[in-house]
Write a protein that holds these residues in place. Structure first.
Motif, PDB file in Angstrom:
ATOM      1  N   GLU A  82      25.667 -50.808 -10.367  1.00 49.16           N
ATOM      2  CA  GLU A  82      26.865 -50.906 -11.191  1.00 49.16           C
ATOM      3  C   GLU A  82      27.369 -52.348 -11.250  1.00 49.16           C
ATOM      4  N   ASN A  83      27.322 -53.028 -10.098  1.00 48.41           N
ATOM      5  CA  ASN A  83      27.725 -54.438 -10.062  1.00 48.41           C
ATOM      6  C   ASN A  83      26.820 -55.301 -10.944  1.00 48.41           C
TER       7      ASN A  83
ATOM      8  N   ARG B  29      27.842 -54.781 -14.580  1.00 49.58           N
ATOM      9  CA  ARG B  29      29.105 -55.438 -14.925  1.00 49.58           C
ATOM     10  C   ARG B  29      28.906 -56.919 -15.242  1.00 49.58           C
ATOM     11  N   LYS B  30      27.791 -57.453 -14.832  1.00 51.62           N
ATOM     12  CA  LYS B  30      27.504 -58.869 -15.113  1.00 51.62           C
ATOM     13  C   LYS B  30      27.046 -59.100 -16.556  1.00 51.62           C
TER      14      LYS B  30
ATOM     15  N   LYS C 107      33.419 -51.519 -20.315  1.00 48.32           N
ATOM     16  CA  LYS C 107      33.855 -50.508 -19.342  1.00 48.32           C
ATOM     17  C   LYS C 107      32.655 -49.714 -18.854  1.00 48.32           C
ATOM     18  N   ILE C 108      32.652 -49.415 -17.562  1.00 45.50           N
ATOM     19  CA  ILE C 108      31.594 -48.590 -16.971  1.00 45.50           C
ATOM     20  C   ILE C 108      32.247 -47.425 -16.218  1.00 45.50           C
TER      21      ILE C 108
ATOM     22  N   ILE D  26      28.637 -46.388 -20.508  1.00 47.85           N
ATOM     23  CA  ILE D  26      28.959 -47.803 -20.712  1.00 47.85           C
ATOM     24  C   ILE D  26      29.489 -48.024 -22.127  1.00 47.85           C
TER      25      ILE D  26
END
Length: 293
Positions: free
Chosen positions: A77-78, A81-82, A88-89, A125
């Motif tokens: 998940e991290n 996010r990049k 939004k996740i 996502i």
């Protein structure tokens, strides 16, 4: 100045009356052309509206491998996010997803058929902009250590957008052909009026009338033909679209039809301008060619 304008308008009306049949054909042809033009504008606008609505609701659903641990899911998940476009996740637990699925299909007793959830954990996502949804989905698919599958609805929105463009281009092609036919009819209508009034025009030249003074009544006649055709087509389009749109809305309430007055008025304005321009151009071409001879 006012007396000159009154003279030009009265001469234009006389010309239209003398060429009654051709004037009627010109008005009818330009009205039909503008109705078809307006129809394709409205159709294209509604399909674009649908494509934009679907595009705004698009999400990428990333299905995760069952073998992943909680730590690996958090790490992935991290990583997601990049990605620059990610807005939004949301993590969707497989148990919760299964409960939601069962709620949607209450008439089927799925627990008697399936003992445990067949659904995987997933990420939902949302993107800042959906133009690059295909590229981003392909990029996420590349995380093969985490990803089982990736789904997105981009193809649907893309197909609708392509169809909307096809309708627009196809409609413009038909309208161009009809516009050309309308233009030729207006040119011939004005030309017949000129021929019928040739003696009068000769006398006007002998007494010193300028070409502009002779041209103006015929150009006004063409403008009248265009404006009348435009008004008739707009009235028909407004009435017909309002009726059809309400029927569709009553039967297919989820379809995002265009009802905004500003959008519709803009489309009708385009139809009106097109009709007026065709009338003016047809008259101008006819008069210019005839007075050169």
């Amino acid at each position: 100045m006012l007396s000159d304008l009154e003279f030009f308008v009265s001469e234009a009306l006389v010309g239209m009356k003398r060429s009654g049949l051709m004037t009627f054909i010109s008005i009818a042809t330009i009205t039909v052309s503008l109705i078809i033009f307006g129809f394709f504008l409205l159709l294209s606008s509604n399909f674009n509206n649908l494509a934009n609505l679907i595009s705004s609701k698009l999400e990428i659903r990333v299905y995760l491998k069952d073998t992943l641990t909680k730590r690996e899911i958090i790490n992935f998940e991290n990583e997601l996010r990049k990605i620059k476009e990610v807005k939004k996740i949301v993590f969707v637990d497989k148990e919760q997803a299964w409960q939601n699925f069962q709620q949607n299909f209450k008439n089927i007793n799925l627990n008697d058929l399936i003992e445990s959830t067949p659904l995987p954990n997933s990420f939902s996502i949302l993107l800042e902009h959906n133009e690059n949804i295909v590229d981003i989905a392909q990029h996420i698919r590349g995380y093969t250590d985490y990803v089982e599958d990736v789904n997105y609805g981009g193809a649907i929105a893309k197909n609708i957008s392509v169809f909307a463009n096809f309708v627009k281009l196809g409609g413009l092609g038909v309208v161009l052909l009809l516009s050309l036919a309308t233009l030729l009819i207006i040119v011939n209508t004005i030309r017949l009026t000129l021929i019928a009034r040739q003696d009068e025009i000769t006398i006007m030249r002998l007494v010193g009338a300028t070409k502009a003074f002779i041209k103006i009544p015929f150009i006004i006649e063409g403008l009248f033909i265009g404006i009348i055709g435009a008004i008739l087509s707009i009235l028909f389009l407004k009435t017909t679209y309002g009726f059809i749109a309400m029927q569709i809305q009553d039967n297919i309430s989820f379809f995002p039809l265009v009802f905004e007055e500003s959008k519709l008025n803009y489309l009708y304005f385009m139809v009106g301008i097109s009709g007026t321009f065709l009338g003016f151009l047809g008259a101008y071409i006819s008069v210019s060619k005839s007075l050169k001879k």
